[in-house]
Design a protein around this motif. Structure first.
Motif, PDB file in Angstrom:
ATOM      1  N   TRP A   1       0.892  -1.267  -0.060  1.00 21.18           N
ATOM      2  CA  TRP A   1       0.013  -0.053  -0.031  1.00 21.18           C
ATOM      3  C   TRP A   1       0.795   1.391   0.113  1.00 21.18           C
ATOM      4  O   TRP A   1       0.327   2.492  -0.398  1.00 21.18           O
ATOM      5  N   VAL A   2       2.237   1.109   0.430  1.00 22.43           N
ATOM      6  CA  VAL A   2       2.910   2.272   0.305  1.00 22.43           C
ATOM      7  C   VAL A   2       3.063   2.723  -1.081  1.00 22.43           C
ATOM      8  O   VAL A   2       3.374   3.844  -1.511  1.00 22.43           O
ATOM      9  N   LEU A   3       3.566   1.893  -1.883  1.00 20.99           N
ATOM     10  CA  LEU A   3       3.561   2.110  -3.585  1.00 20.99           C
ATOM     11  C   LEU A   3       2.464   2.727  -4.086  1.00 20.99           C
ATOM     12  O   LEU A   3       2.529   3.849  -4.837  1.00 20.99           O
ATOM     13  N   TYR A   4       1.350   2.411  -3.499  1.00 24.30           N
ATOM     14  CA  TYR A   4      -0.106   2.853  -3.992  1.00 24.30           C
ATOM     15  C   TYR A   4      -0.313   4.521  -3.504  1.00 24.30           C
ATOM     16  O   TYR A   4      -0.630   5.609  -4.136  1.00 24.30           O
ATOM     17  N   MET A   5       0.275   4.643  -2.190  1.00 25.54           N
ATOM     18  CA  MET A   5       0.261   6.056  -1.797  1.00 25.54           C
ATOM     19  C   MET A   5       1.300   7.028  -2.269  1.00 25.54           C
ATOM     20  O   MET A   5       1.135   8.013  -2.589  1.00 25.54           O
ATOM     21  N   PHE A   6       2.392   6.159  -2.707  1.00 20.01           N
ATOM     22  CA  PHE A   6       3.451   7.003  -3.717  1.00 20.01           C
ATOM     23  C   PHE A   6       2.749   7.409  -4.870  1.00 20.01           C
ATOM     24  O   PHE A   6       2.820   8.544  -5.414  1.00 20.01           O
ATOM     25  N   MET A   7       2.032   6.582  -5.333  1.00 21.46           N
ATOM     26  CA  MET A   7       1.434   7.004  -6.724  1.00 21.46           C
ATOM     27  C   MET A   7       0.361   7.831  -6.646  1.00 21.46           C
ATOM     28  O   MET A   7       0.226   8.858  -7.363  1.00 21.46           O
ATOM     29  N   LEU A   8      -0.484   7.775  -5.587  1.00 22.57           N
ATOM     30  CA  LEU A   8      -1.550   8.616  -5.238  1.00 22.57           C
ATOM     31  C   LEU A   8      -1.051  10.300  -4.696  1.00 22.57           C
ATOM     32  O   LEU A   8      -1.803  10.931  -5.575  1.00 22.57           O
ATOM     33  N   ALA A   9       0.220  10.311  -4.606  1.00 18.13           N
ATOM     34  CA  ALA A   9       0.750  11.520  -4.229  1.00 18.13           C
ATOM     35  C   ALA A   9       1.249  12.191  -5.274  1.00 18.13           C
ATOM     36  O   ALA A   9       1.515  13.386  -5.371  1.00 18.13           O
ATOM     37  N   GLY A  10       1.235  11.362  -6.505  1.00 15.43           N
ATOM     38  CA  GLY A  10       1.570  12.216  -7.977  1.00 15.43           C
ATOM     39  C   GLY A  10       0.312  13.171  -8.345  1.00 15.43           C
ATOM     40  O   GLY A  10       0.615  14.138  -8.996  1.00 15.43           O
ATOM     41  N   ILE A  11      -0.877  12.993  -7.766  1.00 14.11           N
ATOM     42  CA  ILE A  11      -1.896  13.894  -8.322  1.00 14.11           C
ATOM     43  C   ILE A  11      -1.594  15.272  -7.602  1.00 14.11           C
ATOM     44  O   ILE A  11      -1.747  16.244  -8.511  1.00 14.11           O
ATOM     45  N   PRO A  12      -1.506  15.559  -6.400  1.00 18.81           N
ATOM     46  CA  PRO A  12      -1.270  16.888  -5.789  1.00 18.81           C
ATOM     47  C   PRO A  12       0.025  17.365  -6.302  1.00 18.81           C
ATOM     48  O   PRO A  12       0.424  18.486  -6.597  1.00 18.81           O
ATOM     49  N   ALA A  13       1.076  16.428  -6.603  1.00 18.95           N
ATOM     50  CA  ALA A  13       2.301  16.761  -7.071  1.00 18.95           C
ATOM     51  C   ALA A  13       2.294  17.307  -8.486  1.00 18.95           C
ATOM     52  O   ALA A  13       2.767  18.425  -8.882  1.00 18.95           O
ATOM     53  N   TYR A  14       1.418  16.744  -9.241  1.00 16.34           N
ATOM     54  CA  TYR A  14       1.184  17.081 -10.409  1.00 16.34           C
ATOM     55  C   TYR A  14       0.623  18.477 -10.624  1.00 16.34           C
ATOM     56  O   TYR A  14       1.227  19.388 -11.398  1.00 16.34           O
ATOM     57  N   PHE A  15      -0.557  18.823  -9.875  1.00 19.00           N
ATOM     58  CA  PHE A  15      -0.950  20.018  -9.685  1.00 19.00           C
ATOM     59  C   PHE A  15      -0.202  21.071  -9.290  1.00 19.00           C
ATOM     60  O   PHE A  15      -0.140  22.417  -9.803  1.00 19.00           O
ATOM     61  N   GLY A  16       0.611  20.722  -8.357  1.00 18.31           N
ATOM     62  CA  GLY A  16       1.331  21.694  -7.521  1.00 18.31           C
ATOM     63  C   GLY A  16       2.494  22.137  -8.662  1.00 18.31           C
ATOM     64  O   GLY A  16       2.832  23.135  -8.695  1.00 18.31           O
ATOM     65  N   PHE A  17       3.134  21.212  -9.312  1.00 19.95           N
ATOM     66  CA  PHE A  17       4.172  21.415 -10.314  1.00 19.95           C
ATOM     67  C   PHE A  17       3.855  22.251 -11.421  1.00 19.95           C
ATOM     68  O   PHE A  17       4.262  23.481 -11.767  1.00 19.95           O
ATOM     69  N   PHE A  18       2.510  21.978 -12.162  1.00 17.47           N
ATOM     70  CA  PHE A  18       2.196  22.910 -13.260  1.00 17.47           C
ATOM     71  C   PHE A  18       1.501  24.165 -12.805  1.00 17.47           C
ATOM     72  O   PHE A  18       1.592  25.098 -13.495  1.00 17.47           O
ATOM     73  N   ILE A  19       0.975  24.280 -11.485  1.00 19.70           N
ATOM     74  CA  ILE A  19       0.602  25.753 -10.951  1.00 19.70           C
ATOM     75  C   ILE A  19       1.644  26.538 -11.145  1.00 19.70           C
ATOM     76  O   ILE A  19       1.901  27.603 -11.035  1.00 19.70           O
ATOM     77  N   SER A  20       2.782  25.990 -10.138  1.00 17.82           N
ATOM     78  CA  SER A  20       4.027  26.618  -9.871  1.00 17.82           C
ATOM     79  C   SER A  20       4.932  26.932 -11.340  1.00 17.82           C
ATOM     80  O   SER A  20       5.295  28.231 -11.371  1.00 17.82           O
ATOM     81  N   VAL A  21       4.878  26.243 -12.240  1.00 19.10           N
ATOM     82  CA  VAL A  21       5.198  26.512 -13.715  1.00 19.10           C
ATOM     83  C   VAL A  21       4.457  27.798 -14.347  1.00 19.10           C
ATOM     84  O   VAL A  21       5.067  28.690 -14.920  1.00 19.10           O
ATOM     85  N   GLU A  22       2.918  27.801 -13.929  1.00 24.65           N
ATOM     86  CA  GLU A  22       2.455  29.072 -14.656  1.00 24.65           C
ATOM     87  C   GLU A  22       2.473  30.243 -13.815  1.00 24.65           C
ATOM     88  O   GLU A  22       2.657  31.340 -14.316  1.00 24.65           O
ATOM     89  N   MET A  23       2.713  30.099 -12.512  1.00 27.02           N
ATOM     90  CA  MET A  23       3.148  31.330 -11.815  1.00 27.02           C
ATOM     91  C   MET A  23       4.470  31.778 -12.178  1.00 27.02           C
ATOM     92  O   MET A  23       4.537  33.137 -12.168  1.00 27.02           O
ATOM     93  N   ALA A  24       5.268  30.795 -12.526  1.00 27.79           N
ATOM     94  CA  ALA A  24       6.800  31.390 -12.742  1.00 27.79           C
ATOM     95  C   ALA A  24       6.748  32.236 -14.287  1.00 27.79           C
ATOM     96  O   ALA A  24       7.408  33.084 -14.420  1.00 27.79           O
ATOM     97  N   LYS A  25       5.857  31.655 -15.165  1.00 34.71           N
ATOM     98  CA  LYS A  25       5.509  32.164 -16.286  1.00 34.71           C
ATOM     99  C   LYS A  25       5.070  33.417 -16.311  1.00 34.71           C
ATOM    100  O   LYS A  25       5.371  34.394 -16.971  1.00 34.71           O
ATOM    101  N   GLN A  26       4.094  33.669 -15.370  1.00 36.80           N
ATOM    102  CA  GLN A  26       3.650  34.907 -15.322  1.00 36.80           C
ATOM    103  C   GLN A  26       4.286  36.005 -14.519  1.00 36.80           C
ATOM    104  O   GLN A  26       4.125  37.340 -14.881  1.00 36.80           O
ATOM    105  N   SER A  27       5.216  35.549 -13.661  1.00 31.91           N
ATOM    106  CA  SER A  27       5.985  36.529 -12.931  1.00 31.91           C
ATOM    107  C   SER A  27       7.145  37.041 -13.927  1.00 31.91           C
ATOM    108  O   SER A  27       7.921  38.060 -13.592  1.00 31.91           O
ATOM    109  N   GLN A  28       7.508  36.556 -15.006  1.00 33.95           N
ATOM    110  CA  GLN A  28       8.616  36.829 -16.050  1.00 33.95           C
ATOM    111  C   GLN A  28       8.166  38.065 -16.732  1.00 33.95           C
ATOM    112  O   GLN A  28       7.144  38.539 -17.125  1.00 33.95           O
TER     113      GLN A  28
END
Length: 86
Positions: free
Chosen positions: A59-86
Motif C-alpha cells: 500500500w506504500v507504493l499505492y500511496m506514492f502513486m496517489l501522491a502524484g496527483i497533488p504533485a502534478y497540480f502543484g508542479f504545473f501551477i508553479s510553472v504557470e506562476m513562474a511564467k506569469q512573473s517573468q
C-alpha cells in the motif's frame, strides 16, 4: 449530459478519429508534458519503493502513486506562476 455536435454548431459530423486528431493537434504540448510528468513520477515512485523502502507493504507504493496527483497540480501551477512573473 453528453457533448454532441448539434446542427446549430456549424460543424459537420466528424468521426471519432478526426476529433481525436484535432484534439491532439490543439493540445500537443500539454499532452506531452502530462505524459512526461506521469512517466517520471511513476518511475520515481517505483524506484523509491523498490530500493529505498524494500520491506514496506504494497500500500506504500499505492500511496506514492496517489501522491502524484497533488504533485502534478502543484508542479504545473508553479510553472504557470513562474511564467506569469517573468
Amino acid at each position: 449530459m453528453t457533448d454532441t455536435n448539434s446542427p446549430d454548431d456549424g460543424q459537420t459530423d466528424q468521426s471519432v478519429a478526426d476529433r481525436l486528431k484535432s484534439q491532439v493537434r490543439e493540445n500537443r504540448t500539454g499532452m506531452v508534458g502530462d505524459l512526461v510528468f506521469a512517466v517520471v513520477w511513476v518511475t520515481f515512485a517505483s524506484l523509491l519503493y523498490d530500493f529505498v523502502f524494500p520491506t514496506a507493504p504494497r500500500w506504500v507504493l499505492y500511496m506514492f502513486m496517489l501522491a502524484g496527483i497533488p504533485a502534478y497540480f502543484g508542479f504545473f501551477i508553479s510553472v504557470e506562476m513562474a511564467k506569469q512573473s517573468q
